[in-house]
Design an enzyme around this catalytic site. Structure first.
Site, PDB file in Angstrom:
ATOM      1  N   ASP A  70      26.895 132.968  15.441  1.00  0.00           N
ATOM      2  CA  ASP A  70      27.874 132.106  15.177  1.00  0.00           C
ATOM      3  C   ASP A  70      27.896 130.999  14.161  1.00  0.00           C
ATOM      4  O   ASP A  70      26.865 130.658  13.801  1.00  0.00           O
ATOM      5  CB  ASP A  70      27.921 130.904  16.528  1.00  0.00           C
ATOM      6  N   HIS A  81      31.062 129.029  13.430  1.00  0.00           N
ATOM      7  CA  HIS A  81      31.739 127.794  14.367  1.00  0.00           C
ATOM      8  C   HIS A  81      32.372 126.864  13.230  1.00  0.00           C
ATOM      9  O   HIS A  81      32.197 125.751  13.310  1.00  0.00           O
ATOM     10  CB  HIS A  81      31.006 127.080  15.536  1.00  0.00           C
ATOM     11  N   ASP A 117      32.598 134.340  16.582  1.00  0.00           N
ATOM     12  CA  ASP A 117      32.444 132.699  16.794  1.00  0.00           C
ATOM     13  C   ASP A 117      32.772 132.332  15.488  1.00  0.00           C
ATOM     14  O   ASP A 117      31.727 131.294  15.166  1.00  0.00           O
ATOM     15  CB  ASP A 117      31.584 132.287  17.491  1.00  0.00           C
ATOM     16  N   ASP A 127      36.550 127.398  15.385  1.00  0.00           N
ATOM     17  CA  ASP A 127      36.488 126.431  16.376  1.00  0.00           C
ATOM     18  C   ASP A 127      35.169 125.582  16.337  1.00  0.00           C
ATOM     19  O   ASP A 127      34.190 126.008  15.697  1.00  0.00           O
ATOM     20  CB  ASP A 127      36.357 127.061  18.015  1.00  0.00           C
ATOM     21  N   ARG A 128      35.274 124.382  17.004  1.00  0.00           N
ATOM     22  CA  ARG A 128      34.222 123.439  17.014  1.00  0.00           C
ATOM     23  C   ARG A 128      34.058 122.734  15.578  1.00  0.00           C
ATOM     24  O   ARG A 128      34.685 121.451  15.330  1.00  0.00           O
ATOM     25  CB  ARG A 128      33.018 123.896  17.298  1.00  0.00           C
ATOM     26  N   ASN A 170      34.084 135.386  21.582  1.00  0.00           N
ATOM     27  CA  ASN A 170      34.875 134.799  22.578  1.00  0.00           C
ATOM     28  C   ASN A 170      35.926 133.724  21.921  1.00  0.00           C
ATOM     29  O   ASN A 170      37.224 133.257  22.259  1.00  0.00           O
ATOM     30  CB  ASN A 170      34.398 134.546  23.714  1.00  0.00           C
ATOM     31  N   HIS A 171      35.535 133.257  20.590  1.00  0.00           N
ATOM     32  CA  HIS A 171      36.350 132.140  20.100  1.00  0.00           C
ATOM     33  C   HIS A 171      37.375 132.753  19.188  1.00  0.00           C
ATOM     34  O   HIS A 171      38.153 132.097  18.415  1.00  0.00           O
ATOM     35  CB  HIS A 171      35.220 131.177  19.264  1.00  0.00           C
ATOM     36  N   HIS A 204      28.769 140.180  20.580  1.00  0.00           N
ATOM     37  CA  HIS A 204      28.753 138.732  20.368  1.00  0.00           C
ATOM     38  C   HIS A 204      28.299 138.115  21.538  1.00  0.00           C
ATOM     39  O   HIS A 204      27.322 137.522  21.694  1.00  0.00           O
ATOM     40  CB  HIS A 204      30.253 138.248  20.164  1.00  0.00           C
ATOM     41  N   ARG A 216      29.355 130.499  33.001  1.00  0.00           N
ATOM     42  CA  ARG A 216      30.550 130.136  32.136  1.00  0.00           C
ATOM     43  C   ARG A 216      31.893 130.424  33.204  1.00  0.00           C
ATOM     44  O   ARG A 216      33.040 130.146  32.570  1.00  0.00           O
ATOM     45  CB  ARG A 216      30.748 130.809  30.804  1.00  0.00           C
ATOM     46  N   HIS A 273      26.537 133.993  20.589  1.00  0.00           N
ATOM     47  CA  HIS A 273      27.181 133.315  21.726  1.00  0.00           C
ATOM     48  C   HIS A 273      26.563 132.062  22.307  1.00  0.00           C
ATOM     49  O   HIS A 273      27.161 131.252  23.079  1.00  0.00           O
ATOM     50  CB  HIS A 273      27.489 134.515  22.653  1.00  0.00           C
TER      51      HIS A 273
HETATM   52  O1  LIG Z   1      32.072 126.744  21.845  1.00  0.00           O
HETATM   53  C1  LIG Z   1      31.126 126.971  21.934  1.00  0.00           C
HETATM   54  O2  LIG Z   1      30.102 126.461  21.945  1.00  0.00           O
HETATM   55  C2  LIG Z   1      30.990 128.494  22.568  1.00  0.00           C
HETATM   56  N1  LIG Z   1      30.418 129.614  21.694  1.00  0.00           N
HETATM   57  N2  LIG Z   1      30.639 130.414  22.727  1.00  0.00           N
HETATM   58  N3  LIG Z   1      31.365 130.078  23.909  1.00  0.00           N
HETATM   59  C3  LIG Z   1      31.409 128.861  23.783  1.00  0.00           C
HETATM   60  C4  LIG Z   1      32.174 128.192  24.734  1.00  0.00           C
HETATM   61  C5  LIG Z   1      32.828 128.956  26.009  1.00  0.00           C
HETATM   62  C6  LIG Z   1      33.372 128.401  26.967  1.00  0.00           C
HETATM   63  C7  LIG Z   1      33.812 127.093  27.185  1.00  0.00           C
HETATM   64  C8  LIG Z   1      33.178 126.214  25.934  1.00  0.00           C
HETATM   65  C9  LIG Z   1      32.633 126.619  25.016  1.00  0.00           C
HETATM   66 MN   LIG Z   2      29.766 130.016  19.930  1.00  0.00          MN
HETATM   67 MN   LIG Z   3      30.836 132.599  21.823  1.00  0.00          MN
END
Ligand SMILES: O=C(O)c1nn[nH]c1-c1ccccc1
Ligand SMILES: [Mn+2]
Ligand SMILES: [Mn+2]
Ligand SMILES: [Mn+2]
Length: 336
Positions: free
Chosen positions: A81, A83, A110, A113-114, A142-143, A191, A239, A266
């Protein structure tokens, strides 16, 4: 794209046309783009669109599971990741070299995001995919999904830095990212984790129709969302999506597919990486001091031609004064 003209007033890096008249991202352009991003400048949206659409065409031609060989005497670097932490991506390149035909990389999802430099990260990775398509490998995380990007900042960042239309083109491109890779015929890189609950085979993954948003279950969902657990067996994932799989489950699935190990991302790890399940499951995470608060190290893995891993850890780089998720919907409300 032709209708988007690059104004004379634009002072950023310019893409040149190749002999066929097609605009191309050369190494010189990418180096200039990295320097511009580092200086908090952007490239023109015409060039951004070219990068995204050219990378999309390359990704679309790939199977959903890609076999990558590591020739004798060469090494391949796997990152986890990132991010949106662009200044930490620059640190990886400082430590380990820029991607090239002699320095291949696999970024394991990933990307966005973030962190608040997700646009810079994804344009950099896609530009290198255009430049070295057989030596820059990208996995879907997943992001890389509309639902996550809407909540965790990427859509807001693209709209703030470029346009809503570009956010749609990124979304279409993410749908073509492969779901996983097999290195040297023996290491699965994915991932989240292997599709152990639905028990899909490598061949079923290769043929999977990945051009969609991630579903709630099945092979694609599990590969983007599964997590390892220390306890033997399999449990629903905390999750709420995918499963948690134990060492026995990992070993059984890997052996059934003739594989030795799964490398996944992840999850944040204090040391940037973790070897679990007696070595069957490795987690690699490359966003140090995640969200400017976790204090974790980042790490990356160099695999040699026998798929022997070497780990490198690194600390967070300084970055301009912008907090995580600065462009997330509602972020503006918090400024009122
Ligand atoms: O944003 C993250 O930290 C993240 N990285 N992989 N998955 C997540 C995640 C998944 C569900 C809700 C919030 C973050
Ligand atoms: Mn992540
Ligand atoms: Mn992830
Ligand atoms: Mn060998």
């Amino acid at each position: 794209l032709e209708e988007i003209t690059v104004e004379d007033s634009y002072t950023g890096p310019r893409m040149e046309a190749d002999e066929s008249g097609q605009l191309r991202a050369t190494l010189d352009f990418v180096r200039a783009m990295l320097a511009a991003f580092k200086d908090e400048q952007l490239i023109h949206r015409r060039y951004a669109m070219e990068i995204i659409l050219q990378a999309q065409a390359i990704l679309k031609a790939l199977p959903s599971l890609v076999d990558v060989d590591i020739p004798q005497g060469t090494e391949l670097t796997v990152c986890g990741d990132t991010h949106g932490q662009f200044f930490d991506l620059l640190r990886i390149f400082d430590l380990n070299g820029l991607p090239s035909e002699t320095n291949p990389y696999l970024f394991n999802g990933d990307f966005v995001d973030r962190g608040s430099w997700s646009v810079e990260i994804i344009l950099t990775l896609l530009a290198f995919k255009c430049l070295y398509p057989a030596h820059m490998h990208l996995t879907r995380g997943n992001h890389e999904a509309k639902s996550m990007n809407t909540i965790y900042g990427f859509v807001g960042e693209v709209k703030a830095k470029y346009t809503a239309q570009m956010a749609d083109v990124f979304r279409e491109t993410f749908c073509w990212l492969p779901l996983g890779y097999v290195l040297g015929g023996k290491v699965l890189v994915v991932h989240g984790g292997p599709p152990v609950q639905c028990n899909a085979s490598l061949d079923q993954v290769r043929k999977y129709d990945r051009n969609r948003e991630p579903p709630e279950d099945g092979p694609m969902c599990e590969m983007l969302w599964n997590d390892p657990q220390d306890q033997p067996g399999m449990l629903p994932n905390k999750r709420g999506v995918g499963v948690a799989f134990g060492p026995d489950v990992a070993k059984r699935w890997l052996e059934s597919q003739g594989l030795q190990m799964v490398v996944r991302s992840h999850e944040v790890k204090e040391e940037g990486f973790e070897v679990a399940h007696d070595g069957y499951t490795i987690t690699i995470f490359s966003a140090p001091n995640y969200c400017d608060q976790m204090g974790n190290k980042g790490a990356f893995i160099r695999f040699d031609s026998d798929c022997t891993p070497s780990f490198t850890q690194f600390d967070a780089a300084p970055h301009p004064n912008k907090r995580p998720m600065a462009y997330a919907a509602g972020a503006w409300a918090s400024m009122l």
